[in-house]
Design a protein around this motif. Structure first.
Motif, PDB file in Angstrom:
ATOM      1  N   SER A   1       0.822  -1.207   0.000  1.00  0.00           N
ATOM      2  CA  SER A   1       0.000   0.000   0.000  1.00  0.00           C
ATOM      3  C   SER A   1       0.858   1.260   0.000  1.00  0.00           C
TER       4      SER A   1
ATOM      5  N   PHE B   1      -8.708   3.120  -4.395  1.00  0.00           N
ATOM      6  CA  PHE B   1      -8.274   2.549  -3.128  1.00  0.00           C
ATOM      7  C   PHE B   1      -9.313   1.566  -2.598  1.00  0.00           C
ATOM      8  N   GLN B   2      -8.921   0.804  -1.610  1.00  0.00           N
ATOM      9  CA  GLN B   2      -9.773  -0.263  -1.099  1.00  0.00           C
ATOM     10  C   GLN B   2     -11.101   0.267  -0.567  1.00  0.00           C
ATOM     11  N   ASP B   3     -11.100   1.451   0.045  1.00  0.00           N
ATOM     12  CA  ASP B   3     -12.346   1.988   0.599  1.00  0.00           C
ATOM     13  C   ASP B   3     -13.230   2.640  -0.469  1.00  0.00           C
ATOM     14  N   LEU B   4     -12.735   2.690  -1.722  1.00  0.00           N
ATOM     15  CA  LEU B   4     -13.433   3.194  -2.907  1.00  0.00           C
ATOM     16  C   LEU B   4     -13.663   4.702  -2.889  1.00  0.00           C
ATOM     17  N   GLY B   5     -13.879   5.294  -1.710  1.00  0.00           N
ATOM     18  CA  GLY B   5     -14.072   6.738  -1.627  1.00  0.00           C
ATOM     19  C   GLY B   5     -15.375   7.217  -2.255  1.00  0.00           C
TER      20      GLY B   5
ATOM     21  N   GLN C   1     -20.374  -1.272  -6.988  1.00  0.00           N
ATOM     22  CA  GLN C   1     -19.701  -0.109  -6.406  1.00  0.00           C
ATOM     23  C   GLN C   1     -18.254  -0.022  -6.884  1.00  0.00           C
ATOM     24  N   GLN C   2     -17.585  -1.182  -6.973  1.00  0.00           N
ATOM     25  CA  GLN C   2     -16.216  -1.189  -7.491  1.00  0.00           C
ATOM     26  C   GLN C   2     -16.190  -0.681  -8.926  1.00  0.00           C
TER      27      GLN C   2
ATOM     28  N   ASP D   1      -6.279  -1.101  -5.366  1.00  0.00           N
ATOM     29  CA  ASP D   1      -5.849  -1.598  -4.060  1.00  0.00           C
ATOM     30  C   ASP D   1      -6.912  -2.558  -3.521  1.00  0.00           C
ATOM     31  N   GLU D   2      -6.607  -3.846  -3.519  1.00  0.00           N
ATOM     32  CA  GLU D   2      -7.523  -4.892  -3.030  1.00  0.00           C
ATOM     33  C   GLU D   2      -8.914  -4.752  -3.646  1.00  0.00           C
TER      34      GLU D   2
ATOM     35  N   GLU E   1     -14.081  -7.993   0.209  1.00  0.00           N
ATOM     36  CA  GLU E   1     -15.433  -7.834   0.723  1.00  0.00           C
ATOM     37  C   GLU E   1     -16.504  -7.769  -0.368  1.00  0.00           C
TER      38      GLU E   1
END
Length: 275
Positions: A64, A109-113, A177-178, A196-197, A201
């Motif tokens: 990361s 990023f992993q949290d998608l924002g 969402q991705q 990133d990942e 989930e």
């Protein structure tokens, strides 16, 4: 601000450079040190045009941190980052994500924002909303919603997703969402997409769609670097695999008959040393 330093000569080809394609990004001795912690040490390799490069390693390996440097979120402590523009490799120093975007790098990023209280098109264009020519008044009246809808549909269709641009993001599946997050990256027409990942989930069906999405990005001429802990995903879509361990680059492997799960895990854990 992106700085361009042309006085330093182009470095020798970095370890693990791919075959047959020019490098778009070259890392030369990239290191990152936080107070009391050496997160990355002397990382040198290339990311090539129109390839899928997987970045793997255990937690704390530096994956990361490396992506954040490429994305312009943080700066390296030492080393040079080269980006190919106008046919030549030049040193770039990126102070923020806008600088990364200016040379064709977008990051998911992993949290998608994503903003869960807004719809799909608003998320894709947030902060970059098209404006109607000649319209005055409050800001929201100047936004060209029709252009946003068309652009959102086009970006999502490019990825193989059909999603209503008015749909609330909160009602979408993890895979959808991705896709919205990647579509947001694509509206700037990047050359390189960092993920990133991307399958964390999400459902099994969502995972399949995301891997198809990564392959579609390559088919559309983009270069992809993605982080994952799922080695099966690596074997399924990657062209090459960069292995990090304790902040150091252990090896870059071609995804071919010479690499299997046992070797990859051994490289990640230190049970196998590269030849």
């Amino acid at each position: 601000m992106v700085t361009n330093t042309s006085s330093k000569s182009e470095p020798q080809e970095a370890v693990g450079a791919g075959k047959g394609s020019p490098s778009l990004i070259r890392l030369d001795g990239i290191s990152k040190r936080y107070e009391g912690v050496q997160a990355l040490s002397d990382i040198s390799f290339s990311i090539d045009e129109n390839e899928i490069l997987a970045l793997v390693g255990d937690n704390g390996a530096g994956k990361s941190t490396l992506v954040k440097i490429l994305a312009g979120v943080i700066s390296q402590t030492a080393g040079d980052l080269y980006v190919r523009t106008d046919g030549s490799m030049r040193i770039r120093s990126m102070d923020d994500p806008k600088d990364a975007r200016s040379v064709g790098i977008e990051t998911v990023f992993q949290d998608l924002g994503l903003s869960m209280k807004h719809d799909v098109a608003t998320n894709i264009y947030m902060g970059r909303e098209p404006r109607k020519a000649g319209v005055r008044g409050r800001v929201f009246r100047n936004i060209d919603r029709e252009q946003m809808n068309e652009g959102a549909l086009e970006a999502l269709n490019e990825l193989g997703f059909q999603i209503d641009p008015y749909a609330p993001v909160s009602e979408l599946s993890g895979g959808q969402q991705q896709a919205v997050a990647v579509a947001r990256a694509l509206i700037s027409d990047p050359r390189i997409v960092l993920l990133d990942e991307p399958t964390a989930e999400v459902s099994v069906e969502g995972r399949k769609k995301i891997l198809d999405l990564i392959t579609e990005l390559k088919d559309r001429g983009r270069t992809v670097l993605f982080i994952t802990h799922n080695l099966e995903e690596v074997f399924e879509v990657a062209d090459r695999i960069a292995v990090l361990r304790n902040g150091e680059l252990v090896s870059i492997e071609d995804n071919d008959a010479t690499i299997d799960r046992e070797r990859l895990v051994g490289l990640m854990t230190g049970a196998i040393n590269p030849e």
